[in-house]
Write a protein that holds these residues in place. Structure first.
Motif, PDB file in Angstrom:
ATOM      1  N   PRO A 185       0.813  -1.225   0.000  1.00 46.05           N
ATOM      2  CA  PRO A 185       0.000   0.000   0.000  1.00 46.05           C
ATOM      3  C   PRO A 185       0.843   1.270   0.000  1.00 46.05           C
ATOM      4  O   PRO A 185       0.469   2.261  -0.625  1.00 46.05           O
ATOM      5  CB  PRO A 185      -0.806  -0.102   1.302  1.00 46.05           C
ATOM      6  N   ASP A 186       1.998   1.230   0.660  1.00 43.97           N
ATOM      7  CA  ASP A 186       2.823   2.441   0.761  1.00 43.97           C
ATOM      8  C   ASP A 186       3.407   2.848  -0.591  1.00 43.97           C
ATOM      9  O   ASP A 186       3.570   4.030  -0.882  1.00 43.97           O
ATOM     10  CB  ASP A 186       3.947   2.206   1.774  1.00 43.97           C
ATOM     11  N   VAL A 187       3.735   1.848  -1.422  1.00 46.26           N
ATOM     12  CA  VAL A 187       4.307   2.197  -2.730  1.00 46.26           C
ATOM     13  C   VAL A 187       3.204   2.749  -3.633  1.00 46.26           C
ATOM     14  O   VAL A 187       3.416   3.685  -4.401  1.00 46.26           O
ATOM     15  CB  VAL A 187       5.088   1.002  -3.346  1.00 46.26           C
ATOM     16  N   ILE A 188       1.987   2.224  -3.496  1.00 48.53           N
ATOM     17  CA  ILE A 188       0.862   2.739  -4.298  1.00 48.53           C
ATOM     18  C   ILE A 188       0.608   4.196  -3.902  1.00 48.53           C
ATOM     19  O   ILE A 188       0.448   5.074  -4.748  1.00 48.53           O
ATOM     20  CB  ILE A 188      -0.424   1.901  -4.042  1.00 48.53           C
ATOM     21  N   HIS A 189       0.582   4.454  -2.602  1.00 51.61           N
ATOM     22  CA  HIS A 189       0.349   5.815  -2.092  1.00 51.61           C
ATOM     23  C   HIS A 189       1.348   6.792  -2.736  1.00 51.61           C
ATOM     24  O   HIS A 189       0.986   7.854  -3.227  1.00 51.61           O
ATOM     25  CB  HIS A 189       0.511   5.803  -0.565  1.00 51.61           C
ATOM     26  N   LYS A 190       2.600   6.367  -2.746  1.00 48.78           N
ATOM     27  CA  LYS A 190       3.667   7.244  -3.234  1.00 48.78           C
ATOM     28  C   LYS A 190       3.562   7.478  -4.750  1.00 48.78           C
ATOM     29  O   LYS A 190       3.703   8.585  -5.227  1.00 48.78           O
ATOM     30  CB  LYS A 190       5.007   6.566  -2.909  1.00 48.78           C
ATOM     31  N   GLU A 191       3.291   6.402  -5.483  1.00 57.17           N
ATOM     32  CA  GLU A 191       3.332   6.495  -6.949  1.00 57.17           C
ATOM     33  C   GLU A 191       2.072   7.120  -7.536  1.00 57.17           C
ATOM     34  O   GLU A 191       2.068   7.549  -8.668  1.00 57.17           O
ATOM     35  CB  GLU A 191       3.519   5.109  -7.557  1.00 57.17           C
ATOM     36  N   PHE A 192       0.971   7.102  -6.761  1.00 58.80           N
ATOM     37  CA  PHE A 192      -0.301   7.568  -7.317  1.00 58.80           C
ATOM     38  C   PHE A 192      -0.732   8.909  -6.727  1.00 58.80           C
ATOM     39  O   PHE A 192      -1.899   9.247  -6.754  1.00 58.80           O
ATOM     40  CB  PHE A 192      -1.384   6.490  -7.113  1.00 58.80           C
ATOM     41  N   PHE A 193       0.208   9.681  -6.211  1.00 55.95           N
ATOM     42  CA  PHE A 193      -0.051  11.048  -5.746  1.00 55.95           C
ATOM     43  C   PHE A 193      -1.271  11.128  -4.829  1.00 55.95           C
ATOM     44  O   PHE A 193      -2.146  11.981  -4.985  1.00 55.95           O
ATOM     45  CB  PHE A 193      -0.238  11.995  -6.944  1.00 55.95           C
TER      46      PHE A 193
ATOM     47  N   ALA B 141      -4.785   6.327  -1.411  1.00 57.07           N
ATOM     48  CA  ALA B 141      -4.014   6.570  -0.186  1.00 57.07           C
ATOM     49  C   ALA B 141      -3.881   5.291   0.651  1.00 57.07           C
ATOM     50  O   ALA B 141      -4.805   4.491   0.721  1.00 57.07           O
ATOM     51  CB  ALA B 141      -4.710   7.648   0.633  1.00 57.07           C
ATOM     52  N   SER B 142      -2.721   5.142   1.271  1.00 57.00           N
ATOM     53  CA  SER B 142      -2.512   3.959   2.144  1.00 57.00           C
ATOM     54  C   SER B 142      -3.114   4.276   3.507  1.00 57.00           C
ATOM     55  O   SER B 142      -2.475   4.162   4.530  1.00 57.00           O
ATOM     56  CB  SER B 142      -1.025   3.665   2.282  1.00 57.00           C
ATOM     57  N   SER B 143      -4.367   4.728   3.476  1.00 53.94           N
ATOM     58  CA  SER B 143      -4.986   5.246   4.694  1.00 53.94           C
ATOM     59  C   SER B 143      -5.860   4.205   5.345  1.00 53.94           C
ATOM     60  O   SER B 143      -5.989   3.085   4.875  1.00 53.94           O
ATOM     61  CB  SER B 143      -5.862   6.423   4.302  1.00 53.94           C
ATOM     62  N   GLN B 144      -6.480   4.634   6.410  1.00 56.68           N
ATOM     63  CA  GLN B 144      -7.499   3.857   7.114  1.00 56.68           C
ATOM     64  C   GLN B 144      -8.494   3.246   6.119  1.00 56.68           C
ATOM     65  O   GLN B 144      -8.791   2.061   6.155  1.00 56.68           O
ATOM     66  CB  GLN B 144      -8.201   4.873   8.040  1.00 56.68           C
ATOM     67  N   THR B 145      -8.999   4.094   5.167  1.00 58.77           N
ATOM     68  CA  THR B 145     -10.027   3.633   4.227  1.00 58.77           C
ATOM     69  C   THR B 145      -9.526   2.457   3.389  1.00 58.77           C
ATOM     70  O   THR B 145     -10.217   1.454   3.228  1.00 58.77           O
ATOM     71  CB  THR B 145     -10.429   4.799   3.282  1.00 58.77           C
ATOM     72  N   ALA B 146      -8.296   2.586   2.842  1.00 61.09           N
ATOM     73  CA  ALA B 146      -7.758   1.514   2.003  1.00 61.09           C
ATOM     74  C   ALA B 146      -7.570   0.238   2.827  1.00 61.09           C
ATOM     75  O   ALA B 146      -7.830  -0.873   2.354  1.00 61.09           O
ATOM     76  CB  ALA B 146      -6.445   1.941   1.382  1.00 61.09           C
ATOM     77  N   CYS B 147      -7.113   0.410   4.079  1.00 62.50           N
ATOM     78  CA  CYS B 147      -6.908  -0.776   4.934  1.00 62.50           C
ATOM     79  C   CYS B 147      -8.241  -1.449   5.202  1.00 62.50           C
ATOM     80  O   CYS B 147      -8.351  -2.680   5.164  1.00 62.50           O
ATOM     81  CB  CYS B 147      -6.285  -0.402   6.272  1.00 62.50           C
ATOM     82  N   ILE B 148      -9.282  -0.623   5.447  1.00 57.95           N
ATOM     83  CA  ILE B 148     -10.604  -1.196   5.719  1.00 57.95           C
ATOM     84  C   ILE B 148     -11.117  -1.915   4.469  1.00 57.95           C
ATOM     85  O   ILE B 148     -11.687  -2.999   4.553  1.00 57.95           O
ATOM     86  CB  ILE B 148     -11.582  -0.089   6.185  1.00 57.95           C
ATOM     87  N   MET B 149     -10.883  -1.308   3.285  1.00 60.77           N
ATOM     88  CA  MET B 149     -11.331  -1.942   2.045  1.00 60.77           C
ATOM     89  C   MET B 149     -10.651  -3.307   1.884  1.00 60.77           C
ATOM     90  O   MET B 149     -11.296  -4.322   1.625  1.00 60.77           O
ATOM     91  CB  MET B 149     -11.003  -1.023   0.848  1.00 60.77           C
TER      92      MET B 149
ATOM     93  N   GLN C 285       5.075  -5.212  -6.280  1.00 62.09           N
ATOM     94  CA  GLN C 285       5.708  -3.910  -5.969  1.00 62.09           C
ATOM     95  C   GLN C 285       5.720  -3.716  -4.465  1.00 62.09           C
ATOM     96  O   GLN C 285       4.703  -3.959  -3.813  1.00 62.09           O
ATOM     97  CB  GLN C 285       4.843  -2.793  -6.528  1.00 62.09           C
ATOM     98  N   ARG C 286       6.799  -3.226  -3.936  1.00 61.91           N
ATOM     99  CA  ARG C 286       6.871  -3.000  -2.490  1.00 61.91           C
ATOM    100  C   ARG C 286       7.710  -1.757  -2.200  1.00 61.91           C
ATOM    101  O   ARG C 286       8.592  -1.390  -2.994  1.00 61.91           O
ATOM    102  CB  ARG C 286       7.544  -4.192  -1.770  1.00 61.91           C
ATOM    103  N   LEU C 287       7.444  -1.135  -1.020  1.00 63.02           N
ATOM    104  CA  LEU C 287       8.302  -0.055  -0.532  1.00 63.02           C
ATOM    105  C   LEU C 287       9.022  -0.583   0.698  1.00 63.02           C
ATOM    106  O   LEU C 287       8.375  -1.175   1.581  1.00 63.02           O
ATOM    107  CB  LEU C 287       7.455   1.169  -0.165  1.00 63.02           C
ATOM    108  N   ALA C 288      10.347  -0.389   0.754  1.00 61.41           N
ATOM    109  CA  ALA C 288      11.108  -0.893   1.915  1.00 61.41           C
ATOM    110  C   ALA C 288      10.966   0.099   3.067  1.00 61.41           C
ATOM    111  O   ALA C 288      11.441   1.235   2.970  1.00 61.41           O
ATOM    112  CB  ALA C 288      12.568  -1.073   1.536  1.00 61.41           C
ATOM    113  N   LEU C 289      10.331  -0.314   4.145  1.00 66.95           N
ATOM    114  CA  LEU C 289      10.145   0.580   5.293  1.00 66.95           C
ATOM    115  C   LEU C 289      11.427   0.673   6.112  1.00 66.95           C
ATOM    116  O   LEU C 289      11.622   1.604   6.875  1.00 66.95           O
ATOM    117  CB  LEU C 289       8.999   0.087   6.180  1.00 66.95           C
ATOM    118  N   SER C 290      12.287  -0.346   5.990  1.00 60.04           N
ATOM    119  CA  SER C 290      13.604  -0.264   6.634  1.00 60.04           C
ATOM    120  C   SER C 290      14.587  -1.054   5.763  1.00 60.04           C
ATOM    121  O   SER C 290      14.166  -1.712   4.799  1.00 60.04           O
ATOM    122  CB  SER C 290      13.555  -0.848   8.050  1.00 60.04           C
TER     123      SER C 290
END
Ligand code: HEM
Length: 514
Positions: free
Chosen positions: A108-116, A126-134, A374-379
């Motif tokens: 979700p974090d990489v989608i958030h970043k790439e899709f403005f 957005a990698s927000s509450q809403t997307a997580c709930i979906m 696709q992934r975003l490395a958080l660490s």
């Protein structure tokens, strides 16, 4: 002229140097945000080029698939490419098992970043509450209700096909993908939002077009330097169109949310149990449990993940029927013998084993992208071969295992029975089902972010395919370019909107409607 010369003479060499340096910094900041990761080979970069990043980016944009295919041969381990959305570290397929459940590598974090996603038009990404709930809603509520929705899917397919393809026994030519998108929009909306919304043209139009229009607007935004994007967002017609779609979705969906909430309140006030949540609006609201959840944005992102993906699968499957007409009759016979005079249900869909294999094979050969997961490395992540994925890096894996001759015999040949045969191997019954994921078949990704909607997509596609097979004859028109149906963008390829099929109504041997 003399005054210009005098002005130039008045500027010292140092001042010119300062102006040039500032110009370069501004130009660099605006146009080249891409940075390479040190210690990782860069695929596609011209070693002689002054601007290595720019040369790698250009090579990738011109022929991303070729750049990756060559790099897979040239390098033994990971490498990086410079894509339209920045630098990405590419992990060959053999790393899939190793990273599939790494909690530091997130989708979700990489989608958030790439899709403005910080702009309101793209808030559904957005990698927000809403997307997580979906996602949670798809994973739990939708998947747990699969058995109950087959009747609705069959009923909606029946009505929609009558309207889309009609009942003429004469051959007719159609642009297949447009029609299948409409069918899938109706089927998905029937399950996600109920019968009324499945027939609401305004909603159907938005659910179909938000994905395409937001992708067009996002692609256009990516062409501009970051510093100018807020202006482009405000003034471009592409972004304006998407903003309006988000507003309209709100106008259509919020009243439904309010209605569900009202009837829940009324029941509770009367001391009665609240009405059972039966669609994605009620499910999302229930999972939010009072926390912030933008349900209309949740519905839009649900359409993004569900509609075009399933449309592509069913469209390619129907093209495969036309490419390999010998498989049509065995598939029909299977439907007739398995379904018989019973209504379609969970068990009959499970027992359509040739259809299951046919769909998995079609997906294997039309996987849609040479990269996936696709992934975003958080660490920082260190791989088993010692390579380092730095914190903040974007990562993808490749799908070359799906045509690996050591896994699949004659991998380029379409074999509708392939996975049926593979399931007959000792202990292999579950491994090769359409909905199973593994590193050798990445059609639905793999691991912690593997597509949670695949069980629904499989049922939806199978119900539709039962009707499409039994009610229609299919072929390419005489002048169809059989192999020319895919279009490519970078590393992605998909069926063309222009590709046509010829079909006619036939009399189905068994009644499939409820
Ligand atoms: C044939 C149809 C479909 C295909 C080919 C497909 C494919 C995929 C793929 C490749 C991923 C990424 C997996 C990964 O990175 O490991 C994904 C993620 C996802 N898909 Fe699907 N999908 C389909 C249908 C659906 C449907 C119908 C839904 C919803 C009902 C859905 C919901 C999702 C969600 C929510 C995610 C994100 C999962 C996460 O963030 O953990 N998909 N899908």
């Amino acid at each position: 002229m003399d005054s210009i010369k005098d002005a130039v003479k008045a500027v010292s060499l140092q001042e010119i140097l300062v102006i040039v340096i500032i110009g370069c910094v501004v130009y660099w900041t605006l146009f080249y945000q891409d940075r390479l990761h040190s210690g990782i080979p860069t695929a596609g970069a011209d070693p002689k080029a002054w601007f290595k990043v720019a040369s790698a980016r250009k090579a990738f944009l011109v022929n991303g698939k070729g750049v990756i295919q060559k790099a897979l041969k040239d390098y033994t381990g990971v490498f990086q490419v410079v894509t339209a959305t920045g630098t990405k570290i590419v992990l060959p397929g053999r790393f899939v098992e190793e990273i599939k459940n790494n909690s530091q590598l997130r989708l979700p974090d990489v989608i958030h970043k790439e899709f403005f996603a910080s702009y309101s038009a793209f808030k559904p990404y957005a990698s927000s509450q809403t997307a997580c709930i979906m996602t949670e809603m798809v994973r739990t509520k939708l998947s747990n209700s699969l058995g109950n929705m087959i009747n609705d899917l069959a009923d909606e397919t029946n009505c929609a096909l009558d309207e889309i393809f009609g009942s003429s026994g004469e051959w007719q030519t159609r642009n297949l993908k447009t029609e299948i998108l409409h069918l899938i929009a109706r089927l998905s909306s029937r399950v996600f939002l109920g019968q009324e919304m499945a027939r609401n043209e305004k909603w159907l139009n938005i659910s179909k077009s938000y994905t395409v229009d937001s992708f067009i607007a996002i692609r256009m935004m990516r062409e501009w330097p970051a510093a100018l994007r807020p202006l482009i967002y405000l003034f471009s017609p592409e972004c304006g169109r998407v903003r309006e779609q988000v507003r309209t979705a709100g106008r259509l969906i919020w009243p439904l949310v309010e209605a569900r909430r009202r009837s829940k309140r009324k029941a509770l006030e009367a001391g009665l149990p609240p009405p059972k949540a039966r669609d994605s609006i009620a499910w999302m609201d229930e999972l939010a449990d009072g926390a912030e959840c933008d349900v209309p944005c949740g519905q839009l992102i649900l359409s993004v993940v569900a509609l075009h993906t399933t449309t592509e699968l069913l469209t390619q499957a129907l093209f495969d029927l036309c490419r390999h007409p010998a498989i049509i009759q065995p598939l029909r016979e299977e439907v007739i013998s398995v379904v018989g005079d019973r209504p379609l249900n969970k068990a009959t869909l499970y027992n359509l084993r040739l259809m299951d294999s046919f769909l998995k094979e079609s997906q294997r050969l039309h996987v849609g992208d040479i990269t996936t997961m696709q992934r975003l490395a958080l660490s920082k992540v260190i791989l088993s071969d010692g390579s380092t994925i730095p914190r903040g890096a974007k990562v993808v894996t490749t799908t070359e295992t799906m045509v690996d001759p050591t896994i699949y015999t004659s991998p380029e040949t379409f074999d509708a029975y392939r996975f049926l045969k593979m399931r007959q191997g000792a202990g292999q019954e579950n491994q090769w089902q359409f909905v199973s994921t593994c590193s050798e078949h990445l059609g639905f990704g793999h691991g912690q972010h593997a597509c949670p909607g695949r069980f629904f997509a499989a049922n939806e596609t199978k119900v539709a395919l039962c009707h499409l097979l039994l009610k229609y004859d299919w072929k390419f028109s005489d002048n169809a370019q059989r192999d020319g149906t895919d279009v490519t963008f970078g590393t992605e390829f998909e069926s063309s909107l222009e590709a046509k099929v010829v079909l006619r109504r036939r009399n189905e041997e068994i009644a499939l409607s409820v």
